[in-house]
Design a protein around this motif. Structure first.
Motif, PDB file in Angstrom:
ATOM      1  N   PRO A   1       0.845  -1.203   0.000  1.00 29.61           N
ATOM      2  CA  PRO A   1       0.000   0.000   0.000  1.00 29.61           C
ATOM      3  C   PRO A   1       0.882   1.257   0.000  1.00 29.61           C
ATOM      4  O   PRO A   1       1.963   1.263   0.592  1.00 29.61           O
ATOM      5  CB  PRO A   1      -0.782  -0.114   1.318  1.00 29.61           C
ATOM      6  CG  PRO A   1      -0.786  -1.579   1.633  1.00 29.61           C
ATOM      7  CD  PRO A   1       0.536  -2.091   1.125  1.00 29.61           C
ATOM      8  N   ASN A   2       0.425   2.278  -0.661  1.00 22.85           N
ATOM      9  CA  ASN A   2       1.098   3.583  -0.740  1.00 22.85           C
ATOM     10  C   ASN A   2       2.427   3.547  -1.493  1.00 22.85           C
ATOM     11  O   ASN A   2       3.260   4.427  -1.317  1.00 22.85           O
ATOM     12  CB  ASN A   2       1.318   4.195   0.647  1.00 22.85           C
ATOM     13  CG  ASN A   2       0.043   4.776   1.220  1.00 22.85           C
ATOM     14  OD1 ASN A   2      -1.051   4.394   0.816  1.00 22.85           O
ATOM     15  ND2 ASN A   2       0.171   5.681   2.154  1.00 22.85           N
ATOM     16  N   ALA A   3       2.631   2.550  -2.350  1.00 24.76           N
ATOM     17  CA  ALA A   3       3.848   2.519  -3.172  1.00 24.76           C
ATOM     18  C   ALA A   3       3.717   3.472  -4.359  1.00 24.76           C
ATOM     19  O   ALA A   3       4.706   3.792  -5.011  1.00 24.76           O
ATOM     20  CB  ALA A   3       4.130   1.102  -3.666  1.00 24.76           C
ATOM     21  N   GLY A   4       2.484   3.898  -4.653  1.00 29.55           N
ATOM     22  CA  GLY A   4       2.249   4.821  -5.764  1.00 29.55           C
ATOM     23  C   GLY A   4       1.624   4.165  -6.980  1.00 29.55           C
ATOM     24  O   GLY A   4       1.687   4.690  -8.086  1.00 29.55           O
ATOM     25  N   LYS A   5       0.981   3.011  -6.783  1.00 30.18           N
ATOM     26  CA  LYS A   5       0.396   2.266  -7.899  1.00 30.18           C
ATOM     27  C   LYS A   5      -0.701   3.059  -8.609  1.00 30.18           C
ATOM     28  O   LYS A   5      -0.740   3.129  -9.832  1.00 30.18           O
ATOM     29  CB  LYS A   5      -0.137   0.911  -7.413  1.00 30.18           C
ATOM     30  CG  LYS A   5       0.952   0.006  -6.842  1.00 30.18           C
ATOM     31  CD  LYS A   5       0.417  -1.307  -6.303  1.00 30.18           C
ATOM     32  CE  LYS A   5      -0.549  -1.155  -5.163  1.00 30.18           C
ATOM     33  NZ  LYS A   5       0.027  -0.549  -3.943  1.00 30.18           N
ATOM     34  N   SER A   6      -1.588   3.680  -7.831  1.00 33.38           N
ATOM     35  CA  SER A   6      -2.681   4.449  -8.432  1.00 33.38           C
ATOM     36  C   SER A   6      -2.163   5.698  -9.137  1.00 33.38           C
ATOM     37  O   SER A   6      -2.655   6.067 -10.204  1.00 33.38           O
ATOM     38  CB  SER A   6      -3.715   4.839  -7.369  1.00 33.38           C
ATOM     39  OG  SER A   6      -4.332   3.686  -6.846  1.00 33.38           O
ATOM     40  N   THR A   7      -1.175   6.343  -8.550  1.00 32.24           N
ATOM     41  CA  THR A   7      -0.581   7.512  -9.191  1.00 32.24           C
ATOM     42  C   THR A   7       0.061   7.101 -10.512  1.00 32.24           C
ATOM     43  O   THR A   7      -0.081   7.802 -11.525  1.00 32.24           O
ATOM     44  CB  THR A   7       0.469   8.174  -8.267  1.00 32.24           C
ATOM     45  OG1 THR A   7      -0.162   8.529  -7.040  1.00 32.24           O
ATOM     46  CG2 THR A   7       1.074   9.407  -8.910  1.00 32.24           C
ATOM     47  N   LEU A   8       0.746   5.961 -10.521  1.00 29.57           N
ATOM     48  CA  LEU A   8       1.390   5.493 -11.745  1.00 29.57           C
ATOM     49  C   LEU A   8       0.362   5.208 -12.832  1.00 29.57           C
ATOM     50  O   LEU A   8       0.529   5.665 -13.969  1.00 29.57           O
ATOM     51  CB  LEU A   8       2.240   4.249 -11.475  1.00 29.57           C
ATOM     52  CG  LEU A   8       2.907   3.637 -12.707  1.00 29.57           C
ATOM     53  CD1 LEU A   8       3.815   4.649 -13.402  1.00 29.57           C
ATOM     54  CD2 LEU A   8       3.671   2.383 -12.324  1.00 29.57           C
ATOM     55  N   ILE A   9      -0.715   4.481 -12.511  1.00 27.55           N
ATOM     56  CA  ILE A   9      -1.689   4.165 -13.562  1.00 27.55           C
ATOM     57  C   ILE A   9      -2.360   5.438 -14.079  1.00 27.55           C
ATOM     58  O   ILE A   9      -2.680   5.541 -15.255  1.00 27.55           O
ATOM     59  CB  ILE A   9      -2.721   3.102 -13.109  1.00 27.55           C
ATOM     60  CG1 ILE A   9      -3.394   2.478 -14.341  1.00 27.55           C
ATOM     61  CG2 ILE A   9      -3.747   3.676 -12.154  1.00 27.55           C
ATOM     62  CD1 ILE A   9      -4.254   1.268 -14.047  1.00 27.55           C
ATOM     63  N   SER A  10      -2.521   6.434 -13.212  1.00 29.32           N
ATOM     64  CA  SER A  10      -3.110   7.703 -13.680  1.00 29.32           C
ATOM     65  C   SER A  10      -2.141   8.455 -14.589  1.00 29.32           C
ATOM     66  O   SER A  10      -2.563   9.237 -15.434  1.00 29.32           O
ATOM     67  CB  SER A  10      -3.528   8.577 -12.496  1.00 29.32           C
ATOM     68  OG  SER A  10      -2.402   9.130 -11.844  1.00 29.32           O
ATOM     69  N   ARG A  11      -0.846   8.222 -14.446  1.00 32.29           N
ATOM     70  CA  ARG A  11       0.183   8.856 -15.281  1.00 32.29           C
ATOM     71  C   ARG A  11       0.299   8.212 -16.653  1.00 32.29           C
ATOM     72  O   ARG A  11       0.546   8.890 -17.638  1.00 32.29           O
ATOM     73  CB  ARG A  11       1.552   8.743 -14.618  1.00 32.29           C
ATOM     74  CG  ARG A  11       1.932   9.838 -13.722  1.00 32.29           C
ATOM     75  CD  ARG A  11       2.364  11.039 -14.516  1.00 32.29           C
ATOM     76  NE  ARG A  11       2.724  12.081 -13.570  1.00 32.29           N
ATOM     77  CZ  ARG A  11       3.047  13.290 -13.894  1.00 32.29           C
ATOM     78  NH1 ARG A  11       3.074  13.641 -15.158  1.00 32.29           N
ATOM     79  NH2 ARG A  11       3.335  14.168 -12.983  1.00 32.29           N
ATOM     80  N   ILE A  12       0.178   6.885 -16.708  1.00 32.71           N
ATOM     81  CA  ILE A  12       0.435   6.179 -17.969  1.00 32.71           C
ATOM     82  C   ILE A  12      -0.820   5.866 -18.767  1.00 32.71           C
ATOM     83  O   ILE A  12      -0.728   5.375 -19.886  1.00 32.71           O
ATOM     84  CB  ILE A  12       1.265   4.890 -17.737  1.00 32.71           C
ATOM     85  CG1 ILE A  12       0.508   3.858 -16.900  1.00 32.71           C
ATOM     86  CG2 ILE A  12       2.607   5.227 -17.116  1.00 32.71           C
ATOM     87  CD1 ILE A  12       1.230   2.519 -16.726  1.00 32.71           C
ATOM     88  N   SER A  13      -1.986   6.153 -18.186  1.00 31.20           N
ATOM     89  CA  SER A  13      -3.249   5.879 -18.886  1.00 31.20           C
ATOM     90  C   SER A  13      -4.248   6.979 -18.546  1.00 31.20           C
ATOM     91  O   SER A  13      -3.937   7.911 -17.816  1.00 31.20           O
ATOM     92  CB  SER A  13      -3.801   4.509 -18.463  1.00 31.20           C
ATOM     93  OG  SER A  13      -4.331   4.574 -17.153  1.00 31.20           O
TER      94      SER A  13
END
Length: 192
Positions: free
Chosen positions: A16-28
């Motif tokens: 949790p809080n590794a930045g997975k959601s931020t990453l997917i919002s950046r690349i898609s």
């Protein structure tokens, strides 16, 4: 018994809080809920990444895994089931140290959970090992580190795991383009 399992080319896994959601919002174009507390993501989010030459692929943002996930801790079994239908993983690791966790230990802990889940499901018809799937290991939140700290972390990570990770900042966008290029190459190499 009927189970729905997501189908995606790539699953983003990590604590949790590794930045997975931020990453997917950046690349898609995906717009997941993003907040600074554990388990913000309770259901997987899918995003379509548009790649070069009019190609695209689907990425799944998997809710955070924790120690004991293979036993159901933190809804871990449900989260692990979602990644069964992905071909390979972006293993996202928080490099900042702000969580109080060690990035190398986080990487090893997630892989331990994948291995234990595999053991528990080895006899299931059609099951394909999670720990044997290719992983693209990515250290995130490098914007919080000095260049010396980052070099030391990369060196330590490679020495302890044998892997030279990609380094990004999903928040600032640093090295995101390079990540997408590498990811695209891997997705379409895997199809051949």
């Amino acid at each position: 018994k009927l189970e729905l399992k997501l189908i995606a080319d790539v699953g983003i896994i990590g604590f949790p809080n590794a930045g997975k959601s931020t990453l997917i919002s950046r690349i898609s174009a995906a717009k997941p809920k993003i907040a600074d507390y554990p388990f913000t993501t309770l259901t997987p989010n899918l995003g379509v990444v548009k790649a070069a030459d009019f190609k695209s692929f689907v990425v799944a943002d998997i809710p955070g895994l924790v120690k004991g996930a293979h036993q159901g801790v933190g809804l871990g079994i449900q989260f692990l089931k979602h990644i069964e239908r992905t071909r390979f993983f972006i293993h996202l690791v928080d490099a900042s140290g702000l969580s109080g966790r060690d990035p190398v230990q986080d990487y090893e802990d997630i892989n331990y959970e994948l291995a234990r889940y595999d053991e528990n499901n080895a006899e299931t018809e059609g099951f394909f090992s999670l720990q044997d799937r290719p992983q693209l290991v990515v250290l995130n939140k490098i914007d919080t580190l000095s260049s010396d700290q980052l070099e030391k972390l990369k060196s330590t990570f490679k020495k302890k795991t044998g892997i030279e990770p990609l380094v990004i900042s999903a928040v600032t966008g640093k090295n995101i383009k390079e990540l997408v290029i590498d990811l695209t190459r891997k997705v379409f190499e895997e199809e051949k």
